[in-house]
Write a protein that holds these residues in place. Structure first.
Motif, PDB file in Angstrom:
ATOM      1  N   GLU A  28     -39.725  56.866  68.087  1.00  0.00           N
ATOM      2  CA  GLU A  28     -38.356  57.175  67.669  1.00  0.00           C
ATOM      3  C   GLU A  28     -37.453  57.557  68.836  1.00  0.00           C
ATOM      4  O   GLU A  28     -36.247  57.330  68.780  1.00  0.00           O
ATOM      5  N   ASN A  29     -38.016  58.137  69.892  1.00  0.00           N
ATOM      6  CA  ASN A  29     -37.184  58.634  70.985  1.00  0.00           C
ATOM      7  C   ASN A  29     -37.243  57.806  72.262  1.00  0.00           C
ATOM      8  O   ASN A  29     -36.535  58.108  73.215  1.00  0.00           O
ATOM      9  N   SER A  30     -38.032  56.771  72.285  1.00  0.00           N
ATOM     10  CA  SER A  30     -38.195  55.991  73.516  1.00  0.00           C
ATOM     11  C   SER A  30     -36.915  55.301  73.963  1.00  0.00           C
ATOM     12  O   SER A  30     -36.735  55.035  75.144  1.00  0.00           O
ATOM     13  N   GLU A  31     -36.012  55.027  73.047  1.00  0.00           N
ATOM     14  CA  GLU A  31     -34.748  54.355  73.394  1.00  0.00           C
ATOM     15  C   GLU A  31     -33.572  55.330  73.508  1.00  0.00           C
ATOM     16  O   GLU A  31     -32.471  54.917  73.831  1.00  0.00           O
ATOM     17  N   SER A  32     -33.804  56.605  73.262  1.00  0.00           N
ATOM     18  CA  SER A  32     -32.739  57.603  73.304  1.00  0.00           C
ATOM     19  C   SER A  32     -32.273  57.838  74.735  1.00  0.00           C
ATOM     20  O   SER A  32     -33.073  57.863  75.671  1.00  0.00           O
ATOM     21  N   SER A  33     -30.974  58.032  74.908  1.00  0.00           N
ATOM     22  CA  SER A  33     -30.423  58.276  76.242  1.00  0.00           C
ATOM     23  C   SER A  33     -30.844  59.635  76.809  1.00  0.00           C
ATOM     24  O   SER A  33     -30.753  59.851  78.015  1.00  0.00           O
ATOM     25  N   ASN A  34     -31.328  60.538  75.966  1.00  0.00           N
ATOM     26  CA  ASN A  34     -31.790  61.844  76.438  1.00  0.00           C
ATOM     27  C   ASN A  34     -33.210  61.792  77.012  1.00  0.00           C
ATOM     28  O   ASN A  34     -33.657  62.755  77.628  1.00  0.00           O
ATOM     29  N   PHE A  35     -33.913  60.690  76.775  1.00  0.00           N
ATOM     30  CA  PHE A  35     -35.314  60.593  77.162  1.00  0.00           C
ATOM     31  C   PHE A  35     -35.558  59.480  78.164  1.00  0.00           C
ATOM     32  O   PHE A  35     -34.854  58.481  78.182  1.00  0.00           O
ATOM     33  N   ILE A  36     -36.603  59.675  78.952  1.00  0.00           N
ATOM     34  CA  ILE A  36     -37.184  58.624  79.782  1.00  0.00           C
ATOM     35  C   ILE A  36     -38.555  58.353  79.177  1.00  0.00           C
ATOM     36  O   ILE A  36     -39.320  59.286  78.917  1.00  0.00           O
ATOM     37  N   SER A  37     -38.867  57.093  78.946  1.00  0.00           N
ATOM     38  CA  SER A  37     -40.140  56.730  78.360  1.00  0.00           C
ATOM     39  C   SER A  37     -40.880  55.775  79.289  1.00  0.00           C
ATOM     40  O   SER A  37     -40.293  54.810  79.778  1.00  0.00           O
ATOM     41  N   LEU A  38     -42.142  56.076  79.547  1.00  0.00           N
ATOM     42  CA  LEU A  38     -42.978  55.228  80.396  1.00  0.00           C
ATOM     43  C   LEU A  38     -44.321  54.996  79.728  1.00  0.00           C
ATOM     44  O   LEU A  38     -44.895  55.905  79.141  1.00  0.00           O
ATOM     45  N   ASP A  39     -44.811  53.783  79.854  1.00  0.00           N
ATOM     46  CA  ASP A  39     -46.164  53.449  79.439  1.00  0.00           C
ATOM     47  C   ASP A  39     -46.901  53.028  80.692  1.00  0.00           C
ATOM     48  O   ASP A  39     -46.471  52.110  81.390  1.00  0.00           O
ATOM     49  N   VAL A  40     -47.992  53.711  80.986  1.00  0.00           N
ATOM     50  CA  VAL A  40     -48.734  53.481  82.220  1.00  0.00           C
ATOM     51  C   VAL A  40     -50.119  52.955  81.868  1.00  0.00           C
ATOM     52  O   VAL A  40     -50.827  53.540  81.059  1.00  0.00           O
ATOM     53  N   THR A  41     -50.484  51.852  82.504  1.00  0.00           N
ATOM     54  CA  THR A  41     -51.797  51.247  82.266  1.00  0.00           C
ATOM     55  C   THR A  41     -52.750  51.646  83.391  1.00  0.00           C
ATOM     56  O   THR A  41     -52.314  52.107  84.451  1.00  0.00           O
TER      57      THR A  41
END
Length: 175
Positions: A28-41
């Motif tokens: 829900e928050n991965s696209e919010s401008s208040n958040f930075i979202s990273l997926d690390v493999t």
């Protein structure tokens, strides 16, 4: 046939609850401008130059991915920060999350949680909070992890040539 279909629909409806989850919170928050979202493999850990022991190989094979969600606090989003921080704390109070370690104070600190039993952990969650900068939630997902393997994973990350490109957005946020 109609009874079977109704029975299946009832099972689906009752098994799906509206209870929030940390995974849902990330989505829900991965696209919010208040958040930075990273997926690390696991590919972030460059092990080409390392001699890996059997223990190291087992550690790497138990690690699937890491999800990072960070809230950058500023003077314009203080109230949103407070609300979002409390949402995460509420999600981590779920009985599925067992607290392993707590450090710091109320204004700055963190806690480490796990999901599963102590020898077959499927998820570690780190919640770190800074009253000045914001907070971050890190989910480390894998199979049959344990605290020893997580410490070994951290050691491998420190020894390897970590591919930092994936972390540039997070680094920029912390500046």
């Amino acid at each position: 046939m109609k009874k079977i279909i109704l029975g299946i629909m009832a099972i689906v409806l009752f098994s799906c609850n509206n209870k929030g989850s940390l995974q849902k919170y990330f989505v829900e928050n991965s696209e919010s401008s208040n958040f930075i979202s990273l997926d690390v493999t696991p590919s972030i850990i460059n092990t080409e130059k390392l001699t890996l022991s059997q223990k190291d190989k087992e550690t790497l094979s138990s690690f699937e991915k890491m999800n990072i969600l960070a809230f950058k606090k500023d003077s314009l989003n203080v109230k949103v920060y407070d609300v979002e921080k409390e949402k995460v704390k509420g999600l981590l109070k779920d009985e599925a999350y067992q607290e392993l370690l707590k450090i710091g104070s109320g204004s700055e600190g963190g806690a480490l949680y796990y999901v599963g039993d102590e020898e077959k952990i499927n998820e570690f969650v780190l919640f770190a909070n800074s009253k000045e900068n914001g907070f971050a939630v890190v989910r480390i997902l894998g199979d049959d992890m344990n605290p020893t393997r997580i410490m070994n994973l951290i050691s491998l990350i420190n020894k390897s040539d970590v591919k930092l490109d994936e972390f540039k957005a997070l680094q920029n946020m912390l500046k």
